[in-house]
Design a protein around this motif. Structure first.
Motif, PDB file in Angstrom:
ATOM      1  N   GLU A  30       0.827  -1.357   0.243  1.00 57.33           N
ATOM      2  CA  GLU A  30       0.133   0.164   0.087  1.00 57.33           C
ATOM      3  C   GLU A  30       0.941   1.099  -0.174  1.00 57.33           C
ATOM      4  OE1 GLU A  30      -3.089   0.169  -0.496  1.00 57.33           O
ATOM      5  OE2 GLU A  30      -3.815  -1.796  -0.380  1.00 57.33           O
ATOM      6  N   LEU A  31       2.079   1.157   0.619  1.00 59.34           N
ATOM      7  CA  LEU A  31       3.069   2.442   0.378  1.00 59.34           C
ATOM      8  C   LEU A  31       3.552   2.350  -0.832  1.00 59.34           C
ATOM      9  CD1 LEU A  31       4.796   2.112   3.715  1.00 59.34           C
ATOM     10  CD2 LEU A  31       3.264   3.916   3.252  1.00 59.34           C
ATOM     11  N   SER A  32       3.509   1.465  -1.706  1.00 58.48           N
ATOM     12  CA  SER A  32       4.266   1.544  -2.833  1.00 58.48           C
ATOM     13  C   SER A  32       3.134   2.721  -4.018  1.00 58.48           C
ATOM     14  CB  SER A  32       4.056   0.537  -3.790  1.00 58.48           C
ATOM     15  OG  SER A  32       5.059  -0.586  -3.179  1.00 58.48           O
ATOM     16  N   ASP A  33       3.877   3.335  -4.843  1.00 59.37           N
ATOM     17  CA  ASP A  33       3.175   4.240  -5.863  1.00 59.37           C
ATOM     18  C   ASP A  33       3.318   3.962  -7.136  1.00 59.37           C
ATOM     19  OD1 ASP A  33       1.745   6.230  -6.807  1.00 59.37           O
ATOM     20  OD2 ASP A  33       3.587   7.637  -6.484  1.00 59.37           O
ATOM     21  N   PRO A  34       2.236   3.307  -7.775  1.00 61.08           N
ATOM     22  CA  PRO A  34       1.102   3.104  -7.386  1.00 61.08           C
ATOM     23  C   PRO A  34       1.003   1.692  -6.372  1.00 61.08           C
ATOM     24  CG  PRO A  34       1.290   2.271  -9.611  1.00 61.08           C
ATOM     25  CD  PRO A  34       2.576   3.014  -9.385  1.00 61.08           C
ATOM     26  N   PRO A  35      -0.135   1.213  -5.698  1.00 61.04           N
ATOM     27  CA  PRO A  35      -0.085   0.360  -4.748  1.00 61.04           C
ATOM     28  C   PRO A  35       0.179  -1.198  -5.550  1.00 61.04           C
ATOM     29  CG  PRO A  35      -1.908   1.454  -4.212  1.00 61.04           C
ATOM     30  CD  PRO A  35      -1.277   2.300  -5.529  1.00 61.04           C
ATOM     31  N   LEU A  36       0.957  -1.949  -5.100  1.00 60.63           N
ATOM     32  CA  LEU A  36       1.808  -2.970  -5.699  1.00 60.63           C
ATOM     33  C   LEU A  36       0.793  -4.129  -5.580  1.00 60.63           C
ATOM     34  CD1 LEU A  36       4.228  -4.537  -7.040  1.00 60.63           C
ATOM     35  CD2 LEU A  36       5.110  -4.727  -4.438  1.00 60.63           C
ATOM     36  N   SER A  37       0.643  -5.053  -6.682  1.00 59.94           N
ATOM     37  CA  SER A  37      -0.128  -6.190  -6.865  1.00 59.94           C
ATOM     38  C   SER A  37       0.989  -7.366  -6.207  1.00 59.94           C
ATOM     39  CB  SER A  37      -0.712  -6.738  -8.072  1.00 59.94           C
ATOM     40  OG  SER A  37      -1.645  -5.708  -8.597  1.00 59.94           O
ATOM     41  N   SER A  38       0.243  -8.228  -5.588  1.00 60.22           N
ATOM     42  CA  SER A  38       1.381  -9.411  -5.103  1.00 60.22           C
ATOM     43  C   SER A  38       0.714 -10.500  -5.021  1.00 60.22           C
ATOM     44  CB  SER A  38       1.748  -8.834  -3.693  1.00 60.22           C
ATOM     45  OG  SER A  38       2.876  -9.722  -3.342  1.00 60.22           O
ATOM     46  N   VAL A  39       1.490 -11.812  -4.893  1.00 64.17           N
ATOM     47  CA  VAL A  39       1.300 -12.934  -4.810  1.00 64.17           C
ATOM     48  C   VAL A  39       1.299 -13.232  -3.346  1.00 64.17           C
ATOM     49  CG1 VAL A  39       1.444 -15.338  -5.141  1.00 64.17           C
ATOM     50  CG2 VAL A  39       2.007 -13.802  -7.067  1.00 64.17           C
ATOM     51  N   ALA A  40       0.028 -14.032  -2.668  1.00 65.88           N
ATOM     52  CA  ALA A  40       0.111 -13.959  -1.245  1.00 65.88           C
ATOM     53  C   ALA A  40       0.324 -15.173  -0.943  1.00 65.88           C
ATOM     54  CB  ALA A  40      -1.550 -13.329  -0.818  1.00 65.88           C
ATOM     55  N   PRO A  41       1.245 -15.654  -0.294  1.00 64.69           N
ATOM     56  CA  PRO A  41       1.517 -16.846   0.352  1.00 64.69           C
ATOM     57  C   PRO A  41       0.681 -17.188   1.584  1.00 64.69           C
ATOM     58  CG  PRO A  41       3.191 -15.370   1.174  1.00 64.69           C
ATOM     59  CD  PRO A  41       2.375 -14.569   0.410  1.00 64.69           C
ATOM     60  N   ASP A  42       0.437 -18.328   1.772  1.00 66.42           N
ATOM     61  CA  ASP A  42      -0.311 -18.722   3.059  1.00 66.42           C
ATOM     62  C   ASP A  42       0.301 -18.948   4.315  1.00 66.42           C
ATOM     63  OD1 ASP A  42      -2.438 -19.523   4.397  1.00 66.42           O
ATOM     64  OD2 ASP A  42      -3.071 -21.097   3.229  1.00 66.42           O
ATOM     65  N   THR A  43       0.836 -17.832   4.804  1.00 71.45           N
ATOM     66  CA  THR A  43       1.665 -17.917   5.882  1.00 71.45           C
ATOM     67  C   THR A  43       1.010 -18.499   7.034  1.00 71.45           C
ATOM     68  OG1 THR A  43       1.410 -15.499   6.159  1.00 71.45           O
ATOM     69  CG2 THR A  43       3.229 -16.096   5.074  1.00 71.45           C
TER      70      THR A  43
END
Length: 399
Positions: free
Chosen positions: A230-243
């Motif tokens: 969310e702090l990235s500009d623009p907000p960064l898409s990301s692969v979510a691991p199942d931590t």
């Protein structure tokens, strides 16, 4: 010394979203299957072994083993332990994210957006980056495309030589090199970054040299560190691991080991949860440069009263040509795209703020809240108030 409940040390970094997710998973197991006594202090990547570990009389350890010094300290305790890092060649059982599945999700995400040109940007010497470099370009090639690779990744540096934090800090120092590499790439292009830290750096480099994201370069990271994304500009898409699941399964495995069971001989891999799409990939790849520019104008200015006429003031096309080529590229008209962008922003404000409908209308280019409400209901099947309360939407196709 026999304890009335297992005493478990958690040597996991709390400085990053990935580690915090693991800790939540362990906590869930301890809360539902325990009780356990958990020993934990805030840690960063590559922090030294805690001073108390040598004299500690516990029952088990869950760790992210980043250095040989931490490895030595853990083995000196003689306690059963589970590793969640996979960097060093240890004789400990290991549970980690399935990197092949991570790359599959990233590749499919960019392919589904219509990209035909791809790149991978990693950190040389980081073992997770080396693994993802092994998978992502191959998947892109199997889909019939080529993949550009950030030059330092091709060097194959020793993944065991330096702690992860040092590797990443070294890479970040050379952001100008990343910028030059991005400038040399064909456009539009979809880039997979090895993690969210690298993804944010790629976005910074794009902004520094005036490359439009996501229209010219779309970027997807890995780990879904929500604060960083969310702090990235623009907000960064990301692969979510199942931590959460990794932490839970690690606790379950350690529990069995503390009861005398032998650990499995094979590594355990956990599938990632999916892609969290944010603005950095919220695009359809458009090779028509005039239409790509028109889309960029709409997404930047739709909520400021932009009209098709104002788009035509900046794009050297007739209205009929703009409409035809826009439909060929996106399957809808410029007017419909302006309406879609406005309504997406309305949905964000309804979800993330407590603004009144009048304030939301003012911020999204609607002259009156009544018109906003009627448009919202017509297009999404619910009123703004119902949407804010969580009612499901049934969007209709726009022309």
């Amino acid at each position: 010394m026999k304890h009335d409940r297992p005493h478990v040390a958690l040597l996991i970094e709390s400085s990053r979203g990935y580690g915090r997710g693991l800790l939540r998973g362990v906590a869930r197991y301890a809360r539902t299957r325990g009780p356990w006594a958990l020993y934990f202090q805030e840690r960063g990547m590559a922090d030294a072994s805690p001073s108390w570990l040598g004299e500690w009389r516990g029952d088990g350890i869950i760790a992210r083993v980043e250095t040989r010094a931490l490895e030595k300290a853990i083995f000196a305790t003689g306690l059963p332990a589970v590793d969640l890092r996979g960097k060093l060649d240890l004789s400990l059982p290991l549970i980690e994210t399935n990197d092949r599945a991570v790359c599959r999700l990233a590749a499919d995400h960019l392919l589904e957006r219509g990209f035909r040109q791809f790149a991978y940007c990693g950190f040389a010497g980081a073992n997770y980056s080396i693994r993802r470099l092994r998978y992502f370009p191959t998947m892109i090639e199997q889909a019939g495309h080529s993949c550009h690779i950030y030059p330092s990744d091709a060097n194959g540096d020793d993944p065991y030589s330096s702690p992860q934090k040092e590797v990443e800090q070294h890479g970040i120092l050379y952001e100008d090199q990343v910028a030059r590499w991005i400038a040399s790439l064909p456009k539009p292009i979809g880039i997979m970054a090895c993690n969210d830290i690298r993804g944010q750096q790629v976005l910074n480099a794009c902004r520094a040299i005036g490359v439009a994201v996501p229209d010219e370069v779309a970027v997807i990271g890995v780990d879904n560190d929500e604060i960083l994304c969310e702090l990235s500009d623009p907000p960064l898409s990301s692969v979510a691991p199942d931590t959460l699941r990794i932490g839970f399964e690690a606790a379950a495995l350690l529990d069995r080991m503390m009861r005398g069971e032998k650990p499995p001989a094979d590594k355990l891999f956990v599938q990632p949860k999916g892609v969290v799409t944010r603005q950095s990939t919220d695009v359809t790849a458009i090779e028509d440069r005039d239409i790509a520019r028109a889309v960029r104008l709409i997404r930047q200015r739709a909520c400021g009263g932009l009209t098709v006429e104002k788009v035509l003031d900046e794009i050297p096309l007739s209205r009929s040509t703009l409409d035809r080529r826009f439909r060929e590229a996106l399957g809808r008209s410029p007017k419909a795209e302006i309406a879609r962008v406005r309504l997406e922003r309305v949905k964000e404000l309804l979800t993330e703020t407590d603004f009144t409908l009048a304030e939301i209308a003012r911020r999204t280019g609607f002259r009156h809240p009544e018109y906003l409400s009627a448009t919202f209901k017509r297009e999404l099947g619910v009123t703004p108030g119902e949407f804010r309360r969580g009612a499901p939407v049934t969007s209709r196709a726009r022309r």
